[in-house]
Design a protein around this motif. Structure first.
Motif, PDB file in Angstrom:
ATOM      1  N   ILE A  57     -23.284 -64.773  24.405  1.00  0.00           N
ATOM      2  CA  ILE A  57     -22.008 -65.345  23.352  1.00  0.00           C
ATOM      3  C   ILE A  57     -21.248 -63.810  23.770  1.00  0.00           C
ATOM      4  CG2 ILE A  57     -20.742 -65.468  21.687  1.00  0.00           C
ATOM      5  CD1 ILE A  57     -22.675 -67.177  20.211  1.00  0.00           C
ATOM      6  N   SER A  58     -22.056 -62.665  23.945  1.00  0.00           N
ATOM      7  CA  SER A  58     -21.081 -61.701  23.778  1.00  0.00           C
ATOM      8  C   SER A  58     -20.818 -60.888  25.623  1.00  0.00           C
ATOM      9  CB  SER A  58     -22.018 -60.554  23.205  1.00  0.00           C
ATOM     10  OG  SER A  58     -22.703 -60.271  23.463  1.00  0.00           O
ATOM     11  N   ALA A  59     -21.607 -61.337  26.048  1.00  0.00           N
ATOM     12  CA  ALA A  59     -21.885 -61.186  27.158  1.00  0.00           C
ATOM     13  C   ALA A  59     -21.313 -62.131  28.399  1.00  0.00           C
ATOM     14  CB  ALA A  59     -23.216 -61.498  28.400  1.00  0.00           C
ATOM     15  N   ILE A  60     -21.165 -63.032  27.942  1.00  0.00           N
ATOM     16  CA  ILE A  60     -20.002 -64.279  28.282  1.00  0.00           C
ATOM     17  C   ILE A  60     -18.585 -64.309  28.264  1.00  0.00           C
ATOM     18  CG2 ILE A  60     -19.209 -67.081  28.724  1.00  0.00           C
ATOM     19  CD1 ILE A  60     -22.371 -67.499  27.777  1.00  0.00           C
ATOM     20  N   HIS A  61     -18.028 -63.526  26.903  1.00  0.00           N
ATOM     21  CA  HIS A  61     -17.051 -63.669  26.556  1.00  0.00           C
ATOM     22  C   HIS A  61     -16.561 -62.507  27.142  1.00  0.00           C
ATOM     23  CE1 HIS A  61     -13.543 -61.545  23.556  1.00  0.00           C
ATOM     24  NE2 HIS A  61     -13.364 -62.892  23.833  1.00  0.00           N
ATOM     25  N   GLU A  62     -17.323 -60.847  27.990  1.00  0.00           N
ATOM     26  CA  GLU A  62     -16.801 -60.441  28.282  1.00  0.00           C
ATOM     27  C   GLU A  62     -16.201 -60.183  29.824  1.00  0.00           C
ATOM     28  OE1 GLU A  62     -19.153 -56.107  26.953  1.00  0.00           O
ATOM     29  OE2 GLU A  62     -18.823 -57.305  24.949  1.00  0.00           O
ATOM     30  N   MET A  63     -17.285 -61.199  30.204  1.00  0.00           N
ATOM     31  CA  MET A  63     -17.523 -60.798  31.560  1.00  0.00           C
ATOM     32  C   MET A  63     -17.571 -62.459  32.289  1.00  0.00           C
ATOM     33  SD  MET A  63     -21.332 -58.369  32.272  1.00  0.00           S
ATOM     34  CE  MET A  63     -21.923 -59.343  30.886  1.00  0.00           C
ATOM     35  N   GLY A  64     -17.534 -63.212  31.680  1.00  0.00           N
ATOM     36  CA  GLY A  64     -17.225 -65.093  32.909  1.00  0.00           C
ATOM     37  C   GLY A  64     -18.985 -65.179  32.640  1.00  0.00           C
ATOM     38  N   TYR A  65     -19.137 -66.670  32.328  1.00  0.00           N
ATOM     39  CA  TYR A  65     -20.163 -67.126  32.808  1.00  0.00           C
ATOM     40  C   TYR A  65     -21.303 -67.123  33.822  1.00  0.00           C
ATOM     41  CZ  TYR A  65     -23.533 -70.311  33.398  1.00  0.00           C
ATOM     42  OH  TYR A  65     -24.807 -71.598  33.410  1.00  0.00           O
ATOM     43  N   THR A  66     -20.071 -66.802  34.921  1.00  0.00           N
ATOM     44  CA  THR A  66     -20.983 -66.618  36.011  1.00  0.00           C
ATOM     45  C   THR A  66     -21.047 -65.203  36.245  1.00  0.00           C
ATOM     46  OG1 THR A  66     -18.423 -66.264  37.023  1.00  0.00           O
ATOM     47  CG2 THR A  66     -19.046 -69.121  37.655  1.00  0.00           C
ATOM     48  N   GLY A  67     -20.144 -64.389  35.818  1.00  0.00           N
ATOM     49  CA  GLY A  67     -20.471 -63.115  36.401  1.00  0.00           C
ATOM     50  C   GLY A  67     -22.063 -62.557  34.509  1.00  0.00           C
ATOM     51  N   THR A  68     -21.909 -63.770  34.082  1.00  0.00           N
ATOM     52  CA  THR A  68     -23.786 -63.238  33.125  1.00  0.00           C
ATOM     53  C   THR A  68     -24.942 -63.819  33.946  1.00  0.00           C
ATOM     54  OG1 THR A  68     -21.982 -63.268  31.250  1.00  0.00           O
ATOM     55  CG2 THR A  68     -24.107 -63.305  30.625  1.00  0.00           C
ATOM     56  N   ASN A  69     -25.665 -62.807  33.700  1.00  0.00           N
ATOM     57  CA  ASN A  69     -27.028 -64.125  34.349  1.00  0.00           C
ATOM     58  C   ASN A  69     -28.272 -63.239  33.232  1.00  0.00           C
ATOM     59  OD1 ASN A  69     -27.979 -60.924  34.563  1.00  0.00           O
ATOM     60  ND2 ASN A  69     -26.842 -60.941  36.547  1.00  0.00           N
ATOM     61  N   THR A  70     -29.504 -63.894  33.447  1.00  0.00           N
ATOM     62  CA  THR A  70     -30.250 -64.011  32.718  1.00  0.00           C
ATOM     63  C   THR A  70     -31.111 -62.320  32.110  1.00  0.00           C
ATOM     64  OG1 THR A  70     -32.024 -64.488  34.256  1.00  0.00           O
ATOM     65  CG2 THR A  70     -31.663 -65.870  32.795  1.00  0.00           C
ATOM     66  N   ALA A  71     -30.984 -61.533  33.316  1.00  0.00           N
ATOM     67  CA  ALA A  71     -30.920 -60.125  33.332  1.00  0.00           C
ATOM     68  C   ALA A  71     -30.559 -59.332  31.963  1.00  0.00           C
ATOM     69  CB  ALA A  71     -31.343 -58.874  34.526  1.00  0.00           C
ATOM     70  N   THR A  72     -29.009 -59.522  32.385  1.00  0.00           N
ATOM     71  CA  THR A  72     -27.661 -59.309  31.235  1.00  0.00           C
ATOM     72  C   THR A  72     -27.929 -59.537  29.444  1.00  0.00           C
ATOM     73  OG1 THR A  72     -26.227 -59.125  32.557  1.00  0.00           O
ATOM     74  CG2 THR A  72     -25.382 -58.356  30.542  1.00  0.00           C
ATOM     75  N   ILE A  73     -28.045 -60.586  29.993  1.00  0.00           N
ATOM     76  CA  ILE A  73     -28.623 -60.967  28.342  1.00  0.00           C
ATOM     77  C   ILE A  73     -29.567 -60.989  27.988  1.00  0.00           C
ATOM     78  CG2 ILE A  73     -28.982 -63.258  26.802  1.00  0.00           C
ATOM     79  CD1 ILE A  73     -27.341 -65.189  28.896  1.00  0.00           C
ATOM     80  N   ALA A  74     -30.929 -60.710  28.318  1.00  0.00           N
ATOM     81  CA  ALA A  74     -31.990 -59.982  27.627  1.00  0.00           C
ATOM     82  C   ALA A  74     -31.910 -58.508  27.129  1.00  0.00           C
ATOM     83  CB  ALA A  74     -33.299 -60.363  28.687  1.00  0.00           C
ATOM     84  N   GLU A  75     -31.000 -57.685  28.201  1.00  0.00           N
ATOM     85  CA  GLU A  75     -31.800 -56.438  27.860  1.00  0.00           C
ATOM     86  C   GLU A  75     -30.479 -56.015  26.471  1.00  0.00           C
ATOM     87  OE1 GLU A  75     -29.201 -52.123  30.049  1.00  0.00           O
ATOM     88  OE2 GLU A  75     -28.981 -54.976  31.004  1.00  0.00           O
ATOM     89  N   ARG A  76     -29.100 -57.027  26.797  1.00  0.00           N
ATOM     90  CA  ARG A  76     -28.632 -57.022  25.723  1.00  0.00           C
ATOM     91  C   ARG A  76     -29.030 -57.320  23.896  1.00  0.00           C
ATOM     92  NH1 ARG A  76     -21.804 -58.274  26.538  1.00  0.00           N
ATOM     93  NH2 ARG A  76     -21.881 -57.127  28.027  1.00  0.00           N
ATOM     94  N   ALA A  77     -30.264 -58.187  24.737  1.00  0.00           N
ATOM     95  CA  ALA A  77     -30.379 -58.809  23.079  1.00  0.00           C
ATOM     96  C   ALA A  77     -32.334 -57.569  23.015  1.00  0.00           C
ATOM     97  CB  ALA A  77     -31.508 -60.374  23.349  1.00  0.00           C
ATOM     98  N   GLY A  78     -31.971 -56.948  24.040  1.00  0.00           N
ATOM     99  CA  GLY A  78     -33.731 -56.008  23.853  1.00  0.00           C
ATOM    100  C   GLY A  78     -35.029 -56.005  23.784  1.00  0.00           C
TER     101      GLY A  78
END
Length: 213
Positions: free
Chosen positions: A27-48
């Motif tokens: 949610i936070s990544a998509i809100h900040e970077m948009g859906y196309t700018g959000t990849n699984t690596a970014t989501i995993a990193e944010r989730a720790g």
């Protein structure tokens, strides 16, 4: 060694916490970077967690996005009910534009909107998210009919009018941030519903639906 019920609960809790962390990170990544700018690596990193751990819990990014839609909807419905019980806002049909406006324009609501828009060009995403969105709408429809009456066709029309009007204004709020004008539009929609359904239910709207253009 046998696993005790307490240990099983602890593992279940850890799983639930990891899944929630991934959903919130998406949610936070998509809100900040948009859906196309959000990849699984970014989501995993944010989730720790590792990307492999993310795929272990959700299998695909599309599956995670479907769970984001479900999670956000359940949170929104719980908040609507808490607000209704605490303030009475939501007891009338014409309360709902304001109530929806207070929730759908948040990062979680905007993230869901981006996910839904992305289904147009992503068949895998559509296959996971569209059925979830349809299930969400059916659940909301049952609540709407239970509270305000109306047959399924009428209730769905009114619900979509309110929800998607507010979603559209939430987009305007993000890209054309004129808060007073957008809030005035919400207030106008509420007043129109109040004029059309003065008793606060869908009963008077049934007659309007039968009128010929």
């Amino acid at each position: 060694m046998a696993v005790t019920p307490k240990q099983r609960r602890t593992q279940e809790e850890r799983t639930a916490q990891t899944r929630l962390a991934l959903i919130e990170a998406a949610i936070s990544a998509i809100h900040e970077m948009g859906y196309t700018g959000t990849n699984t690596a970014t989501i995993a990193e944010r989730a720790g967690v590792s990307r492999g751990a993310m795929l272990h819990h959700f299998g695909t990014r599309a599956a995670l996005m479907a769970e984001v839609v479900r999670h956000v909807f359940e949170g929104e419905m719980a908040e609507y009910e808490e607000t209704r019980l605490a303030t009475g806002l939501g007891d009338r049909l014409d309360d709902w534009p304001k109530l929806l406006w207070s929730v759908l324009g948040r990062p979680s609501g905007l993230a869901v909107l981006e996910i839904l828009q992305a289904t147009r060009s992503d068949a895998e995403l559509a296959a996971s998210v569209v059925p979830m969105q349809e299930a969400v709408e059916r659940s909301a429809l049952q609540v709407m009919q239970g509270a305000f009456g109306g047959n399924e066709v009428l209730a769905r029309s009114v619900m979509r009018l309110m929800v998607w009007s507010v979603r559209g204004l939430s987009i305007a709020e993000r890209y054309l941030p004129h808060r007073e004008e957008n809030e005035a539009a919400i207030a106008l929609l509420s007043q129109l519903l109040k004029l059309a359904a003065p008793d606060g239910t869908m009963v008077p709207l049934a007659a309007l639906g039968k009128e010929k253009p």
